[in-house]
Write a protein that holds these residues in place. Structure first.
Motif, PDB file in Angstrom:
ATOM      1  N   PRO A   6     -94.967 129.795  16.860  1.00 24.65           N
ATOM      2  CA  PRO A   6     -95.495 129.436  18.180  1.00 24.65           C
ATOM      3  C   PRO A   6     -96.995 129.710  18.316  1.00 24.65           C
ATOM      4  CG  PRO A   6     -94.403 131.566  18.297  1.00 24.65           C
ATOM      5  CD  PRO A   6     -94.200 131.054  16.889  1.00 24.65           C
ATOM      6  N   THR A   7     -97.782 129.174  17.367  1.00 23.29           N
ATOM      7  CA  THR A   7     -99.231 129.436  17.370  1.00 23.29           C
ATOM      8  C   THR A   7     -99.995 128.553  18.350  1.00 23.29           C
ATOM      9  OG1 THR A   7     -99.368 127.946  15.465  1.00 23.29           O
ATOM     10  CG2 THR A   7     -99.354 130.311  15.007  1.00 23.29           C
ATOM     11  N   TYR A   8     -99.348 127.531  18.881  1.00 25.60           N
ATOM     12  CA  TYR A   8    -100.000 126.640  19.839  1.00 25.60           C
ATOM     13  C   TYR A   8     -99.231 126.622  21.154  1.00 25.60           C
ATOM     14  CZ  TYR A   8    -102.282 124.850  15.643  1.00 25.60           C
ATOM     15  OH  TYR A   8    -102.990 124.744  14.474  1.00 25.60           O
ATOM     16  N   ALA A   9     -99.974 126.624  22.262  1.00 29.48           N
ATOM     17  CA  ALA A   9     -99.369 126.433  23.583  1.00 29.48           C
ATOM     18  C   ALA A   9     -99.225 124.931  23.789  1.00 29.48           C
ATOM     19  CB  ALA A   9    -100.233 127.063  24.658  1.00 29.48           C
ATOM     20  N   ARG A  10     -98.150 124.381  23.249  1.00 26.64           N
ATOM     21  CA  ARG A  10     -98.020 122.925  23.178  1.00 26.64           C
ATOM     22  C   ARG A  10     -97.730 122.298  24.540  1.00 26.64           C
ATOM     23  NH1 ARG A  10     -97.579 121.498  17.673  1.00 26.64           N
ATOM     24  NH2 ARG A  10     -97.059 123.271  16.323  1.00 26.64           N
ATOM     25  N   TRP A  11     -98.305 121.113  24.745  1.00 26.78           N
ATOM     26  CA  TRP A  11     -98.041 120.345  25.941  1.00 26.78           C
ATOM     27  C   TRP A  11     -96.677 119.641  25.816  1.00 26.78           C
ATOM     28  CZ3 TRP A  11    -103.364 117.384  25.805  1.00 26.78           C
ATOM     29  CH2 TRP A  11    -104.396 118.294  26.074  1.00 26.78           C
ATOM     30  N   ASP A  12     -96.127 119.264  26.930  1.00 31.61           N
ATOM     31  CA  ASP A  12     -94.861 118.539  26.946  1.00 31.61           C
ATOM     32  C   ASP A  12     -95.123 117.042  26.786  1.00 31.61           C
ATOM     33  OD1 ASP A  12     -92.184 117.984  27.120  1.00 31.61           O
ATOM     34  OD2 ASP A  12     -92.124 118.080  29.319  1.00 31.61           O
ATOM     35  N   VAL A  13     -95.757 116.694  25.676  1.00 28.94           N
ATOM     36  CA  VAL A  13     -96.077 115.304  25.351  1.00 28.94           C
ATOM     37  C   VAL A  13     -95.772 115.101  23.871  1.00 28.94           C
ATOM     38  CG1 VAL A  13     -97.870 113.531  25.214  1.00 28.94           C
ATOM     39  CG2 VAL A  13     -97.930 115.216  27.080  1.00 28.94           C
ATOM     40  N   THR A  14     -94.960 114.103  23.552  1.00 30.57           N
ATOM     41  CA  THR A  14     -94.623 113.801  22.161  1.00 30.57           C
ATOM     42  C   THR A  14     -95.161 112.415  21.822  1.00 30.57           C
ATOM     43  OG1 THR A  14     -92.588 115.105  22.316  1.00 30.57           O
ATOM     44  CG2 THR A  14     -92.749 113.542  20.496  1.00 30.57           C
ATOM     45  N   PRO A  15     -96.271 112.333  21.102  1.00 32.52           N
ATOM     46  CA  PRO A  15     -96.861 111.024  20.794  1.00 32.52           C
ATOM     47  C   PRO A  15     -95.976 110.208  19.863  1.00 32.52           C
ATOM     48  CG  PRO A  15     -98.433 112.823  20.426  1.00 32.52           C
ATOM     49  CD  PRO A  15     -97.084 113.440  20.587  1.00 32.52           C
ATOM     50  N   VAL A  16     -95.898 108.912  20.131  1.00 33.40           N
ATOM     51  CA  VAL A  16     -95.191 108.001  19.226  1.00 33.40           C
ATOM     52  C   VAL A  16     -96.093 106.846  18.791  1.00 33.40           C
ATOM     53  CG1 VAL A  16     -92.884 108.535  20.084  1.00 33.40           C
ATOM     54  CG2 VAL A  16     -94.207 106.701  21.180  1.00 33.40           C
ATOM     55  N   LYS A  17     -97.189 106.626  19.521  1.00 32.52           N
ATOM     56  CA  LYS A  17     -98.087 105.516  19.196  1.00 32.52           C
ATOM     57  C   LYS A  17     -99.437 105.787  19.851  1.00 32.52           C
ATOM     58  CE  LYS A  17     -97.401 101.605  21.319  1.00 32.52           C
ATOM     59  NZ  LYS A  17     -96.807 100.316  21.775  1.00 32.52           N
ATOM     60  N   ALA A  18    -100.504 105.347  19.190  1.00 29.10           N
ATOM     61  CA  ALA A  18    -101.830 105.510  19.783  1.00 29.10           C
ATOM     62  C   ALA A  18    -102.745 104.416  19.258  1.00 29.10           C
ATOM     63  CB  ALA A  18    -102.403 106.887  19.457  1.00 29.10           C
ATOM     64  N   LYS A  19    -103.572 103.891  20.139  1.00 31.53           N
ATOM     65  CA  LYS A  19    -104.520 102.853  19.760  1.00 31.53           C
ATOM     66  C   LYS A  19    -105.745 102.954  20.655  1.00 31.53           C
ATOM     67  CE  LYS A  19    -105.775  99.234  17.374  1.00 31.53           C
ATOM     68  NZ  LYS A  19    -106.035  99.332  15.922  1.00 31.53           N
ATOM     69  N   GLY A  20    -106.921 102.975  20.057  1.00 29.42           N
ATOM     70  CA  GLY A  20    -108.142 103.070  20.829  1.00 29.42           C
ATOM     71  C   GLY A  20    -108.193 104.364  21.615  1.00 29.42           C
ATOM     72  N   ALA A  21    -108.403 104.275  22.911  1.00 31.16           N
ATOM     73  CA  ALA A  21    -108.496 105.458  23.762  1.00 31.16           C
ATOM     74  C   ALA A  21    -107.170 105.817  24.422  1.00 31.16           C
ATOM     75  CB  ALA A  21    -109.551 105.239  24.845  1.00 31.16           C
ATOM     76  N   TYR A  22    -106.088 105.160  24.007  1.00 31.88           N
ATOM     77  CA  TYR A  22    -104.794 105.374  24.669  1.00 31.88           C
ATOM     78  C   TYR A  22    -103.745 105.925  23.710  1.00 31.88           C
ATOM     79  CZ  TYR A  22    -106.564 103.052  28.801  1.00 31.88           C
ATOM     80  OH  TYR A  22    -107.297 102.739  29.907  1.00 31.88           O
ATOM     81  N   LEU A  23    -102.921 106.806  24.246  1.00 36.32           N
ATOM     82  CA  LEU A  23    -101.820 107.422  23.512  1.00 36.32           C
ATOM     83  C   LEU A  23    -100.536 107.207  24.304  1.00 36.32           C
ATOM     84  CD1 LEU A  23    -101.836 110.920  21.872  1.00 36.32           C
ATOM     85  CD2 LEU A  23    -100.057 110.366  23.525  1.00 36.32           C
TER      86      LEU A  23
END
Length: 386
Positions: A6-23
């Motif tokens: 648990p070295t990171y205080a992770r956000w409740d966001v699980t990326p599945v795709k990203a392009k340009g400025a959007y995730l």
């Protein structure tokens, strides 16, 4: 149950795709990403030109050894030396490794052991770079630090003069402290630091890991001031998301890094270098860098106007597209609120909101981010006034 430390205080966001400025997250929510992987994806997520360069290299070979002549290493090294005005490159995998190499090179080339760094600096989390970092919270619980580091406050020339001595191998600093709060060194102070260091026979190491590769509107932040460093360290944005770091140094230091003196199994990996070559081809371009400066001015101007009535906004800080919004309140809750509104931003220290958009961010994306930030901060202001 997670199988990760648990070295990171992770956000409740699980990326599945990203392009340009959007995730895009697993739940389908789309975010405007003004973190860029913490100043890493400087051309945004999965840019087509970098992707093609990586795919081309994948068809050739992925890894051999640094015992071989690797043309891509020479190509990218030339890009870095041409852009920086320095002479020689050593490739690593990360910024911390690059700073380790810089520390080793400074000590070996000078025959001295002391390194002066600045309070609120951040140089990495290995034992040497953790010791170099001027923040106690990074060191808590790890016992005695590596010796021979001394810390002075940014913009305090009297303190620097007192710290310099005959055992000082180098003065190491960020032109703008990223993790420490988007704190800039005054031009006159940094020029005097360089003058005093060189007069003392000490090297000047500039940590460009977050500020470099176009982030501030020049190839490297030291170029805004006209400094003449002996070594710079780079990483983060160099390969747009592929793991790569480097130091770039003066030719006079070559003998200290002779064969067998330093090395890295994966440093200068061909796939990462293919990404770097294409990334640097795009960013190390005068017209591209001029656009970064113009976009930084636009972002700063819109934020100044939009936040003028928020009394707990203390000041805007930074340069180019490395922007800090300093608050009189803790910044963390506002980062979380912005994320709820579909905008990803960061903190820098405890009271600064940090914005690191892609360098090719559009005007529309800048305006959208500013509107969200203004809404989040103004809502908080209204709640506290009521």
């Amino acid at each position: 149950m997670s199988h990760l430390f648990p070295t990171y205080a992770r956000w409740d966001v699980t990326p599945v795709k990203a392009k340009g400025a959007y995730l895009t997250a697993k739940d389908g929510k789309e975010y405007l990403d003004f973190t860029s992987g913490i100043s890493v994806c400087n051309l945004g997520h999965t840019p087509d030109n970098v992707k093609k360069a990586v795919e081309k290299q994948l068809e050739k070979f992925w890894h051999t050894s640094n015992l071989f002549q690797i043309e891509l290493q020479e190509n990218v090294a030339k890009q870095l030396t041409d852009a920086s005005g320095l002479d020689l490159v050593f490739f690593s995998n990360s910024g911390a490794e690059a700073n380790e190499a810089a520390i080793k090179l400074a000590r070996k080339s000078t025959g001295r052991t002391k390194i002066i760094t600045f309070i609120d600096s951040f140089h990495g989390r290995t034992f040497a770079t953790m010791a170099a970092t001027g923040q106690d919270k990074i060191k808590t619980g790890f016992g005695p630090m590596l010796e021979s580091f001394e810390y002075v406050r940014m913009n305090d020339i009297k303190a620097l003069k007192a710290a310099l001595d005959s055992n000082t191998a180098a003065v190491m600093f960020e032109v703008i402290q990223g993790e420490g709060g988007i704190n800039s060194g005054d031009t006159d102070f940094l020029l005097e630091v360089e003058k005093l260091a060189h007069a003392n026979g000490s090297l000047v190491i500039i940590d460009e890991i977050q500020t470099g590769i176009g982030r501030t509107g020049k190839a490297f932040a030291f170029q805004h001031i006209g400094l003449d460093p002996d070594i710079i360290s780079v990483a983060k944005g160099i390969a747009n998301g592929f793991p790569l770091g480097a130091i770039v140094g003066k030719a006079a230091l070559a003998d200290a890094f002779s064969a067998g003196s330093h090395g890295s199994t994966f440093g200068g990996n061909p796939v990462a270098l293919a990404a770097a070559e294409e990334t640097l081809n795009t960013i190390f371009n005068d017209s591209f860098l001029a656009e970064v400066s113009a976009k930084g001015d636009k972002l700063n101007g819109l934020l100044t106007e939009a936040l003028s009535n928020v009394d707990f906004v203390k000041q805007l800080k930074g340069k180019g597209l490395m922007v800090g919004i300093e608050l009189t309140k803790e910044a963390g809750p506002f980062v979380a609120k912005a994320r709820e509104q579909g905008l990803l931003i960061l903190t820098a220290g405890t009271h600064v909101l940090r914005l690191l958009p892609p360098l090719n961010v559009t005007d529309e994306e800048i305006e959208k981010a500013v509107d969200t930030i203004a809404t989040v901060l103004q809502e908080k202001a209204v709640q506290q006034d009521s």
